[in-house]
Scaffold this motif. Structure first.
Motif, PDB file in Angstrom:
ATOM      1  N   GLY A  38      95.492  39.830 118.274  1.00  0.00           N
ATOM      2  CA  GLY A  38      96.319  39.279 117.651  1.00  0.00           C
ATOM      3  C   GLY A  38      96.392  38.370 116.719  1.00  0.00           C
ATOM      4  O   GLY A  38      98.039  38.071 117.027  1.00  0.00           O
ATOM      5  N   PRO A  75      93.098  41.297 123.205  1.00  0.00           N
ATOM      6  CA  PRO A  75      94.439  40.750 123.108  1.00  0.00           C
ATOM      7  C   PRO A  75      94.785  39.578 124.190  1.00  0.00           C
ATOM      8  O   PRO A  75      95.727  38.778 123.914  1.00  0.00           O
ATOM      9  CB  PRO A  75      95.784  42.013 123.872  1.00  0.00           C
ATOM     10  N   GLY A  78      95.003  36.482 121.908  1.00  0.00           N
ATOM     11  CA  GLY A  78      96.431  36.252 121.190  1.00  0.00           C
ATOM     12  C   GLY A  78      97.705  35.729 122.535  1.00  0.00           C
ATOM     13  O   GLY A  78      98.169  34.781 122.085  1.00  0.00           O
ATOM     14  N   ARG A  79      97.565  36.400 123.432  1.00  0.00           N
ATOM     15  CA  ARG A  79      99.050  36.213 124.273  1.00  0.00           C
ATOM     16  C   ARG A  79      98.493  34.255 124.717  1.00  0.00           C
ATOM     17  O   ARG A  79      99.773  33.545 125.297  1.00  0.00           O
ATOM     18  CB  ARG A  79      98.690  36.818 125.330  1.00  0.00           C
ATOM     19  N   THR A  86      98.015  33.049 115.632  1.00  0.00           N
ATOM     20  CA  THR A  86      98.917  34.069 116.675  1.00  0.00           C
ATOM     21  C   THR A  86      99.959  34.125 116.436  1.00  0.00           C
ATOM     22  O   THR A  86     100.540  35.205 117.350  1.00  0.00           O
ATOM     23  CB  THR A  86      97.428  34.258 117.189  1.00  0.00           C
TER      24      THR A  86
END
Ligand code: ZN
Length: 235
Positions: A38, A75, A78-79, A86
């Motif tokens: 991301g 992912p 990124g979260r 990000t």
């Protein structure tokens, strides 16, 4: 496990592209791995295929040695991380004294995933473009961090892994010089044209050193290194 093969952490940026050429120069078989987490500068990942194609035609033995590419999706990284790399946030210095582009644990995870992949592929040499000479101060780019991680990975997998970082002790001007040494002017031109460094993912502005916004920390480092290298060549 073979000593003659290497897995290169390849993002499509300048540093990892020089590392890929460095590995192609040394090892009989070279594979690449990229990570999608991301990042705002996903433009970088888009350049990977172009660069692999160009590198494999630049020198015949590079083409013979370059094996498959692997793309891993992370992912969750990124979260989990609230950073300017990000998220759509300002790139600035944080209270911890680090740029807000620092993604905690990124290189630790990258090498650990790369090691799991290399294990399956029968390889024990992992190559990365980390550098602590003129860098942004990211603690996971430091040699000490990566040596310790290499040891942990080797113990944890009961295999002799080596984390190799050819750029660790050279500055950005040195990276340009190394590129020229490896593949001559055609390779440095390829780096200018096709590698991507800018954190903001901008490829619409062309400078002598390549594409980018021209003012984010990554662009600054790249431009500064280019200028210094040009000066060294003139003197
Ligand atoms: Zn930039």
């Amino acid at each position: 496990m073979t000593e003659n093969a290497a897995l290169v952490l390849f993002s499509g940026g300048q540093d990892s592209t020089v590392c890929l050429a460095w590995a192609l120069d040394r090892y009989q078989r070279v594979e690449t791995v990229g990570f999608s987490y991301g990042q705002r500068h996903a433009a970088e990942l888009g350049q990977r295929h172009t660069l692999r194609e160009s590198l494999s035609t630049l020198l015949p033995h590079w083409g013979e040695r370059l094996g498959p590419d692997h793309m891993l999706e992370l992912p969750e990284l990124g979260r989990l991380s609230d950073t300017a790399l990000t998220r759509d946030a300002e790139i600035e210095l944080t209270a911890a004294g680090l740029p807000s582009t620092f993604v905690p644990s990124r290189n630790l995870l990258f090498f650990t995933y790369a090691a799991a992949l290399a294990y399956r592929r029968g390889m024990c040499i992992l190559v990365g473009g980390m550098c602590e000479t003129d860098y942004s101060g990211y603690p996971d780019c430091r040699n000490e961090t990566l040596q310790a991680l290499g040891k942990a990975i080797s113990l944890g997998m009961d295999a002799d892994f080596a984390l190799v970082t050819p750029l660790m002790w050279i500055d950005k001007a040195g990276t340009w010089a190394l590129a020229e040494q490896l593949g001559g002017t055609p390779f440095t031109e390829l780096i200018v044209e096709d590698t991507h460094t800018c954190y903001l993912g901008i490829r619409s502005r062309r400078h002598t050193w390549g594409y980018g916004c021209g003012h984010c920390p990554a662009c600054h480092l790249r431009a500064k290194g280019w200028e210094k290298w040009q000066q060294q060549k003139r003197s």
